[in-house]
Design a protein around this motif. Structure first.
Motif, mmCIF file in Angstrom:
data_model
loop_
_atom_site.group_PDB
_atom_site.id
_atom_site.type_symbol
_atom_site.label_atom_id
_atom_site.label_comp_id
_atom_site.label_asym_id
_atom_site.label_seq_id
_atom_site.Cartn_x
_atom_site.Cartn_y
_atom_site.Cartn_z
ATOM 1 N N UNK A 1 -93.237 -33.786 -57.515
ATOM 2 C CA UNK A 1 -93.522 -34.038 -56.107
ATOM 3 C C UNK A 1 -94.807 -34.774 -55.797
ATOM 4 N N UNK A 2 -95.588 -35.120 -56.799
ATOM 5 C CA UNK A 2 -96.811 -35.871 -56.531
ATOM 6 C C UNK A 2 -96.468 -37.354 -56.476
ATOM 7 N N UNK A 3 -95.904 -37.773 -55.342
ATOM 8 C CA UNK A 3 -95.411 -39.131 -55.172
ATOM 9 C C UNK A 3 -96.525 -40.057 -54.680
ATOM 10 N N UNK A 4 -96.668 -41.185 -55.326
ATOM 11 C CA UNK A 4 -97.622 -42.212 -54.918
ATOM 12 C C UNK A 4 -97.124 -43.547 -55.457
ATOM 13 N N UNK A 5 -96.462 -44.307 -54.612
ATOM 14 C CA UNK A 5 -95.840 -45.564 -55.033
ATOM 15 C C UNK A 5 -96.848 -46.584 -55.531
ATOM 16 N N UNK A 6 -98.102 -46.463 -55.119
ATOM 17 C CA UNK A 6 -99.119 -47.427 -55.561
ATOM 18 C C UNK A 6 -99.288 -47.399 -57.076
ATOM 19 N N UNK B 1 -91.964 -19.011 -60.353
ATOM 20 C CA UNK B 1 -91.851 -19.992 -61.434
ATOM 21 C C UNK B 1 -92.583 -21.281 -61.051
ATOM 22 N N UNK B 2 -92.443 -21.697 -59.791
ATOM 23 C CA UNK B 2 -93.099 -22.917 -59.338
ATOM 24 C C UNK B 2 -94.617 -22.750 -59.285
ATOM 25 N N UNK B 3 -95.074 -21.575 -58.884
ATOM 26 C CA UNK B 3 -96.513 -21.317 -58.876
ATOM 27 C C UNK B 3 -97.060 -21.357 -60.303
ATOM 28 N N UNK B 4 -96.302 -20.802 -61.249
ATOM 29 C CA UNK B 4 -96.707 -20.870 -62.666
ATOM 30 C C UNK B 4 -96.936 -22.315 -63.094
ATOM 31 N N UNK B 5 -95.982 -23.178 -62.761
ATOM 32 C CA UNK B 5 -96.058 -24.582 -63.160
ATOM 33 C C UNK B 5 -97.220 -25.280 -62.467
ATOM 34 N N UNK B 6 -97.391 -25.010 -61.173
ATOM 35 C CA UNK B 6 -98.467 -25.636 -60.404
ATOM 36 C C UNK B 6 -99.829 -25.220 -60.961
ATOM 37 N N UNK C 1 -97.125 -27.585 -54.768
ATOM 38 C CA UNK C 1 -96.254 -26.817 -53.877
ATOM 39 C C UNK C 1 -97.137 -26.048 -52.888
ATOM 40 N N UNK C 2 -97.714 -26.750 -51.916
ATOM 41 C CA UNK C 2 -98.805 -26.181 -51.102
ATOM 42 C C UNK C 2 -98.461 -24.907 -50.339
ATOM 43 N N UNK C 3 -97.257 -24.846 -49.756
ATOM 44 C CA UNK C 3 -96.935 -23.658 -48.960
ATOM 45 C C UNK C 3 -96.828 -22.395 -49.812
ATOM 46 N N UNK C 4 -96.527 -22.565 -51.095
ATOM 47 C CA UNK C 4 -96.465 -21.397 -51.973
ATOM 48 C C UNK C 4 -97.853 -20.820 -52.234
#
Length: 283
Positions: free
Chosen positions: A135-140, A222-227, A269-272
Motif C-alpha cells: 500500500x505504499x504507493x508513489x508513482x514517482x 497479522x497486518x500490524x505484525x507486518x507493518x 495500515x494507519x487505522x490499525x
C-alpha cells in the motif's frame, strides 16, 4: 560388535540423476558474485551477497503476498493467515541480516563504493513491488525503471492493483457489511491510502468484539505484525547506512540517511494503529 551404519542407504552413484547442486542451480547462484573492485577488496563479496540474499527473500515475499491477496479477494481469510505469518518470518530474516552488513566499517566500504556508480537499493524493483503490494504507493518512484520495460511493467502492475489493505477493507465491507466509505472502496488504487475516522470506528468494533469477528481480528493483528516488522527493517537499514557512510548522499542520488529517516515512522495500515488509542477500557 560394529556400530550401526546410519548412512547405509546413502545414494552415492549420482551419474545421470538429479543432484542437490543441479536442483538448486548452485553453479549459477554461486557464480553470480562478481566484485568490480581492482584489486578485489575483501569486503565487496559481503556487500554483494548481502544484497543478493535480500533480493531472494524479496522474491519469496512477493510470491507469498500474491497468494494472500488472491485468497482475501475470494473471502478466504483463514488460509491467508499462515501465509502472512510466513511473510513476517521472512521480514525477521531480512531484519537480522543487517547485523552482518553492520560489520562493514566506513574505511572498508570507501575502498570499493566508487565501483557502484549510480547503482542503489532504491532501484530494487522487487522492493518497490512489495511496497506497492503493501500500500505504499508513489508513482514517482517508477521513473528509475523506465530504462527496463519488462521490469517497469511488473512494477506498474503492482501500482495499479489493490494493495493488501485495500483487499482487507473490501472484505470487511463485502463479508461483514462494515461501513467502509464507498469512496474508499472505489478509490484510485495507484494513490496511497488516506486515513479515515470511519475505518477507525470499524476496527474499534472488531477489537471490542473479537469473539464475534475473530477472522477480522486475526487479520488485523497479522497486518500490524507486518507493518511493525517493516518499520523495524527500515529503521535498521537507516542505522546501518549511518554507521557505514554517515550522512553522505546515496549512490542513487538520494539524501542517504535523511531520506531513509523520513520513512521510518510511515505506517502502512494507519487505522490499525489509530484504533489502539480509541479502544474503551473495561471496568
Amino acid at each position: 560388535m560394529s556400530a550401526p551404519h546410519h548412512d547405509a542407504g546413502l545414494v552415492t552413484d549420482l551419474h545421470g540423476k538429479l543432484d542437490y547442486g543441479t536442483y538448486l542451480q548452485l553453479d549459477r547462484i554461486l557464480g553470480a558474485q562478481r566484485p568490480l573492485s581492482s584489486p578485489e577488496h575483501h569486503d565487496e563479496l559481503l556487500f554483494i551477497i548481502q544484497h543478493q540474499t535480500t533480493e531472494l527473500w524479496f522474491r519469496l515475499m512477493i510470491h507469498e503476498l500474491r497468494a494472500a491477496l488472491s485468497l482475501i479477494s475470494q473471502d478466504q481469510l483463514e488460509p491467508s493467515f499462515k501465509i502472512l505469518a510466513r511473510v513476517k518470518h521472512i521480514q525477521t530474516q531480512l531484519l537480522s541480516q543487517w547485523s552482518v552488513l553492520a560489520t562493514l566499517t566506513p574505511s572498508e566500504y570507501v575502498q570499493f563504493r566508487h565501483v557502484l556508480g549510480p547503482a542503489s537499493g532504491i532501484q530494487s524493483y522487487q522492493h518497490r513491488m512489495i511496497e506497492f503490494m503493501l500500500g505504499r504507493k508513489d508513482a514517482r518512484l517508477m521513473q528509475v525503471f523506465k530504462h527496463n520495460p519488462a521490469v517497469f511493467g511488473q512494477v506498474e502492475a503492482c501500482l495499479k492493483a489493490p494493495s493488501l489493505y485495500d483487499e482487507f477493507l473490501r472484505y470487511l465491507a463485502r463479508a461483514h457489511s462494515m461501513p467502509i466509505p464507498q469512496d474508499v472502496l472505489t478509490r484510485d488504487v495507484t494513490q496511497a491510502h488516506t486515513p479515515r475516522p470511519e475505518i477507525v470506528r470499524c476496527f474499534r468494533t472488531i477489537y471490542e468484539s473479537p469473539d464475534n469477528l475473530w477472522d477480522c481480528y486475526e487479520m488485523a493483528e497479522k497486518l500490524v505484525d507486518i507493518d511493525e516488522a517493516y518499520s523495524l527493517w527500515r529503521y535498521r537499514h537507516m542505522k546501518v547506512v549511518e554507521r557505514v557512510i554517515g550522512f553522505k548522499r546515496g549512490t542513487g542520488g538520494t539524501a542517504g540517511v535523511n531520506y531513509l529517516r523520513q520513512m521510518v515512522d510511515e505506517r502502512l495500515f494507519p487505522e490499525l494503529w489509530d484504533v489502539r488509542t480509541e479502544i474503551k477500557e473495561v471496568g
